[in-house]
Write a protein that holds these residues in place. Sequence first.
Motif, short mmCIF file in Angstrom:
data_model
loop_
_atom_site.label_atom_id
_atom_site.label_comp_id
_atom_site.label_asym_id
_atom_site.label_seq_id
_atom_site.Cartn_x
_atom_site.Cartn_y
_atom_site.Cartn_z
N SER A 73 27.39 17.74 -45.56
CA SER A 73 26.36 17.04 -44.79
C SER A 73 25.32 18.01 -44.25
N ILE A 74 25.74 19.23 -43.95
CA ILE A 74 24.80 20.23 -43.45
C ILE A 74 23.78 20.57 -44.52
N TYR A 75 24.23 20.82 -45.73
CA TYR A 75 23.32 21.20 -46.80
C TYR A 75 22.41 20.05 -47.20
N ASP A 76 22.93 18.83 -47.12
CA ASP A 76 22.08 17.67 -47.39
C ASP A 76 20.94 17.60 -46.37
N GLU A 77 21.26 17.89 -45.11
CA GLU A 77 20.24 17.85 -44.06
C GLU A 77 19.23 18.98 -44.21
N VAL A 78 19.70 20.16 -44.61
CA VAL A 78 18.78 21.28 -44.84
C VAL A 78 17.76 20.90 -45.91
N HIS A 79 18.24 20.35 -47.02
CA HIS A 79 17.34 19.95 -48.10
C HIS A 79 16.38 18.86 -47.63
N SER A 80 16.88 17.94 -46.83
CA SER A 80 16.05 16.85 -46.33
C SER A 80 14.93 17.39 -45.45
N ARG A 81 15.26 18.32 -44.57
CA ARG A 81 14.24 18.89 -43.67
C ARG A 81 13.21 19.71 -44.43
N LEU A 82 13.68 20.51 -45.37
CA LEU A 82 12.77 21.41 -46.09
C LEU A 82 11.99 20.68 -47.19
N ALA A 83 12.43 19.47 -47.53
CA ALA A 83 11.74 18.71 -48.57
C ALA A 83 10.33 18.31 -48.15
N THR A 84 10.06 18.33 -46.86
CA THR A 84 8.73 17.96 -46.36
C THR A 84 7.75 19.12 -46.44
N ILE A 96 7.06 30.39 -41.96
CA ILE A 96 7.23 30.12 -40.53
C ILE A 96 7.61 28.66 -40.31
N THR A 97 6.97 27.76 -41.04
CA THR A 97 7.30 26.34 -40.92
C THR A 97 8.72 26.06 -41.38
N ALA A 98 9.13 26.71 -42.47
CA ALA A 98 10.49 26.52 -42.98
C ALA A 98 11.52 27.00 -41.96
N LEU A 99 11.26 28.12 -41.31
CA LEU A 99 12.17 28.61 -40.28
C LEU A 99 12.24 27.64 -39.10
N GLU A 100 11.09 27.10 -38.73
CA GLU A 100 11.06 26.14 -37.62
C GLU A 100 11.91 24.91 -37.95
N HIS A 101 11.78 24.40 -39.18
CA HIS A 101 12.55 23.24 -39.59
C HIS A 101 14.05 23.56 -39.64
N TYR A 102 14.37 24.71 -40.21
CA TYR A 102 15.78 25.08 -40.38
C TYR A 102 16.45 25.35 -39.04
N TYR A 103 15.79 26.10 -38.18
CA TYR A 103 16.37 26.40 -36.87
C TYR A 103 16.45 25.15 -36.01
N GLY A 104 15.50 24.24 -36.18
CA GLY A 104 15.56 22.97 -35.47
C GLY A 104 16.76 22.16 -35.92
N LEU A 105 17.08 22.23 -37.20
CA LEU A 105 18.26 21.54 -37.73
C LEU A 105 19.53 22.12 -37.12
N ILE A 106 19.59 23.42 -36.98
CA ILE A 106 20.75 24.05 -36.36
C ILE A 106 20.95 23.54 -34.94
N ASP A 107 19.85 23.32 -34.23
CA ASP A 107 19.94 22.76 -32.89
C ASP A 107 20.54 21.36 -32.94
N ASP A 108 20.14 20.57 -33.93
CA ASP A 108 20.63 19.20 -34.05
C ASP A 108 22.08 19.13 -34.51
N MET A 109 22.54 20.15 -35.24
CA MET A 109 23.88 20.12 -35.83
C MET A 109 24.70 21.34 -35.40
N GLN A 110 24.60 21.69 -34.14
CA GLN A 110 25.32 22.86 -33.64
C GLN A 110 26.81 22.80 -33.92
N ASP A 111 27.44 21.68 -33.58
CA ASP A 111 28.88 21.56 -33.76
C ASP A 111 29.27 21.63 -35.23
#
Length: 214
Positions: A73-84, A96-111
Amino acid sequence: MNEKRAIQSSVKDESLIEKRRAQMIRGAVTLFKEKGFHRTTTREIAKAAGFSIGTLYEYIRTKEDVLYLVCDSIYDEVHSRLATIDMENGSWEVLITALEHYYGLIDDMQDEFVVMYQESKSLPKDALQYVLKKETEMVSLFERLLTECAERGQVDLTPKEIVLASHHLFVQGQMWAFRRWALRDFTIQEFIAMQTKFLLQGMAGEKISITGGY
């Protein structure tokens, strides 16, 4: 992309399978983080997901299947975020935008990130190999962006430096999940801004000589 590992289900309704497995993932993540994978039972996962143990086994066969679903599910979300993002035309701004999206995902899926790295060793060999390949693919996205930045003259990195830098970009953001307890005074926006500055500032600068280096 690697073909997903098949998980057997006696249910044929794909939308229902997706819904029930999402419920399992949410329940299992909390339990795996609190108790660990081995101390968590499938009955507890079913209860946390909101249905019976019998229903659980209609959608998965083993507890390892649930752990695999958490990781995937993590990798699916990474692809979904970076697909934009226009990953085909890499530049400093796109990176820079890719890092912002990826790090934002980590915040959403910390656990989920914490569980994945703490418990993925418990996966069957084939599932673990799939997860590792998926992670390699994620890192390769940053490698491709850095390569294109180098071709544009925006970074001064050798091909081997790009490989290591890509892993660094990928892993460093995960500090937000693993060190969140020590970073309570930072917002996610501050974390992203500072990490981006620290990581990319060095890549854009002049080469330095390191004794004993390459």
